[in-house]
Motif scaffolding. Structure first.
Motif, PDB file in Angstrom:
ATOM      1  N   UNK A 315      53.083  65.868  95.294  1.00  0.00           N
ATOM      2  CA  UNK A 315      54.137  65.555  94.333  1.00  0.00           C
ATOM      3  C   UNK A 315      55.122  64.540  94.911  1.00  0.00           C
ATOM      4  N   UNK A 316      55.448  64.726  96.177  1.00  0.00           N
ATOM      5  CA  UNK A 316      56.341  63.781  96.853  1.00  0.00           C
ATOM      6  C   UNK A 316      55.735  62.382  96.847  1.00  0.00           C
ATOM      7  N   UNK A 317      54.467  62.307  97.191  1.00  0.00           N
ATOM      8  CA  UNK A 317      53.765  61.023  97.204  1.00  0.00           C
ATOM      9  C   UNK A 317      53.642  60.472  95.789  1.00  0.00           C
ATOM     10  N   UNK A 365      64.186  68.079 100.722  1.00  0.00           N
ATOM     11  CA  UNK A 365      63.173  67.477  99.854  1.00  0.00           C
ATOM     12  C   UNK A 365      63.799  66.406  98.964  1.00  0.00           C
ATOM     13  N   UNK A 366      64.994  66.691  98.421  1.00  0.00           N
ATOM     14  CA  UNK A 366      65.659  65.739  97.525  1.00  0.00           C
ATOM     15  C   UNK A 366      66.042  64.457  98.257  1.00  0.00           C
ATOM     16  N   UNK A 367      66.536  64.568  99.478  1.00  0.00           N
ATOM     17  CA  UNK A 367      66.895  63.383 100.255  1.00  0.00           C
ATOM     18  C   UNK A 367      65.667  62.524 100.521  1.00  0.00           C
ATOM     19  N   UNK A 368      64.590  63.159 100.956  1.00  0.00           N
ATOM     20  CA  UNK A 368      63.358  62.423 101.240  1.00  0.00           C
ATOM     21  C   UNK A 368      62.833  61.746  99.981  1.00  0.00           C
ATOM     22  N   UNK A 373      61.768  56.838  96.703  1.00  0.00           N
ATOM     23  CA  UNK A 373      61.835  56.127  95.420  1.00  0.00           C
ATOM     24  C   UNK A 373      62.403  54.721  95.621  1.00  0.00           C
ATOM     25  N   UNK A 374      63.470  54.609  96.409  1.00  0.00           N
ATOM     26  CA  UNK A 374      64.076  53.298  96.661  1.00  0.00           C
ATOM     27  C   UNK A 374      63.079  52.379  97.364  1.00  0.00           C
ATOM     28  N   UNK A 375      62.445  52.892  98.422  1.00  0.00           N
ATOM     29  CA  UNK A 375      61.454  52.093  99.133  1.00  0.00           C
ATOM     30  C   UNK A 375      60.248  51.783  98.251  1.00  0.00           C
TER      31      UNK A 375
END
Length: 487
Positions: A315-317, A365-368, A373-375
């Motif tokens: 999900x992160x990816x 998790x939210x910080x990562x 998203x920005x990158x």
């Protein structure tokens, strides 16, 4: 009507090539959530996952110049077919071995898929020249292809993360192999060959020289990782690789039909693009494995990491890749308003900001997710922009080589970064007593901080370099086209 008729075949080709990039995305996203599971199955540490990435990137760096040149000579479709066949064969080896050397060799050969995008961009450019406005058409097409790539990567990451939690690893690893096989037949029967081919003979001497140069440099970096920074053999190999690169450049300057026209590196439009591609490879390729293993690291055992499971990692990816899709699809419209040069600078700035934010903000998790998203927005724009910009700035007979060089230089940057990041992560392997008994397998926090700082600073350097690119470079403006013809 004439314009609609002329663009019809091009649109059909872009549609088929979008499926090819969707498959490429599956390959790039599917394995990431399960790298820790693969490492345990092969009996290796998390830091050793970088060997997989590093060897694949090294082979890719060797393959792209040859296949890009052969694409210009004998056909971009033909080289797409051959590279897909090799990728499919290698993909079918992975599920059926638990030997690290065999897995490593097959994983490296699977890296032939990196030639797909530059060959596709060259094929689209060769056809869009007949339709008019090749730079803008190629930019739009590149955005579509990269969006398809990232959708495939999202699908692969989500599927891989979900399946690895419920199915045996062997079964899961068969899925990408089947997808690449389907891709082979789509290319074979759905894609038409480029209308204009240059012919000629492949510069085998140049290919051997650049291959040994790259092997020496990446081999030296690998030995540095194994033997430490005081190892004289490692530094000797690096120096040898640089020397062979100089010999290669001198040889190519005297060659009538060189593998790589090194004069393109002197072009005021192309030189910053190639350097930016190399620096971009540091983050978009070299940092993939560290981001996955950091997310999977258990903070209760090691004091840092997110402690995610396979599906949570996917999900992160997946959110990161959605941001890349947004960046890729918005590139052409933003470039029309701000010029491609300014858009490239903005994209590189987003990559720099995203990775540098990891230094203070990596505990939750939210910080990562926010940082990625920005990158991701900047990375998506750069993936679409770099080969399209190279095609617009290159001489007409060197389109495949120029687009291939963006991928090749990006791959070299990623391979070097992968070796360096592996050294940083392995410098202080952290012990622990996790539930899987994998004591001493986590990379060090200082190593992860090194990864993020290097990724951020290399992107910032790209912003400075792109400031010196001519204002109308990479566009359909007459001045830009005239420069490309004589560069």
């Amino acid at each position: 009507m004439p314009r609609a008729v002329s663009l019809g075949p091009l649109a059909a080709i872009v549609g088929f090539l979008a499926f090819v990039e969707f498959t490429s995305g599956i390959l790039q996203g599917f394995y990431t959530p399960m790298l820790t599971d693969i490492a345990r199955n092969l009996g290796i540490h998390d830091a050793d996952v970088n060997w997989l990435e590093g060897t694949q990137l090294m082979l890719s760096a060797l393959v792209v110049p040859a296949f890009a040149k052969l694409g210009d000579m004998v056909g971009h479709k033909r080289m797409l077919v051959w590279s897909t066949a090799i990728t499919a064969a290698a993909s079918f080896v992975l599920p059926f071995t638990d030997s690290f050397p065999v897995f490593l060799a097959a994983w490296a050969l699977q890296g032939f898929y990196v030639v797909w995008l530059p060959l596709e961009i060259a094929l689209i450019w060769s056809r869009s020249r007949r339709a008019g406005h090749p730079a803008s058409l190629t930019m739009k097409s590149a955005g579509v292809l990269v969006a398809a790539l990232e959708i495939g990567a999202i699908s692969g990451a989500l599927a891989g993360g979900a399946l690895i939690d419920v199915l045996p690893l062997t079964t899961v690893l068969l899925i990408p192999a089947i997808a690449v096989t389907a891709c082979f037949f789509v290319i074979l029967f759905g894609v038409k060959e480029s209308p204009e081919l240059t012919g000629g003979r492949l510069d085998l001497v140049g290919l051997v020289l650049i291959s040994f140069a790259l092997i020496a440099v990446t081999g030296g970096l690998s030995f540095l990782r194994l033997n430490g920074v005081a190892d004289p053999l490692s530094w000797g190999l690096i120096v040898l690789g640089i020397a062979l690169g100089a010999v290669f450049a001198r040889f190519e300057l005297r060659h009538d039909d060189p593998l790589i026209d090194v004069r393109m590196f002197a072009s005021p439009s192309l030189r910053p693009i190639f350097i930016t591609a190399g620096l971009f490879g540091v983050s978009v390729l070299g940092a993939q494995a560290p981001l996955s293993t950091f997310a999977r690291t258990d903070p209760e055992v090691y004091g840092y990491g997110l402690g995610t499971q396979g599906f949570q990692t996917s999900l992160l990816i997946g959110v990161y890749l959605i941001a890349m899709i947004a960046g890729a699809l918005s590139y052409s419209s933003v470039a029309r308003r701000l010029t491609p040069r300014i858009t490239l600078m903005l994209a590189s700035s987003l990559v720099a900001i995203g990775y540098l934010l990891f230094v203070p903000l990596h505990d939750t998790y939210a910080q990562t997710l926010t940082n990625m998203v920005i990158a991701g927005l900047g990375s998506g724009a750069l993936v679409a922009a770099l080969p399209a910009a190279a095609a617009a700035a290159a001489p007409p007979t060197q389109t495949g080589v120029a687009t291939g060089l963006t991928n090749s230089v990006k791959t070299v940057g990623g391979a070097i970064a992968s070796c360096v990041f592996g050294i940083a992560l392995a410098s202080h392997l952290v012990g622990g007593s996790g539930s899987d008994g994998a004591e001493g397998t986590a990379g060090s926090l200082s190593g992860y901080l090194t990864v993020w700082i290097v990724c951020g600073l290399t992107a910032a350097v790209s912003v400075v370099l792109l400031a010196f690119v001519p204002k109308l470079a990479f566009s359909d403006a007459p001045e830009a086209q005239e420069r490309a013809a004589v560069s």
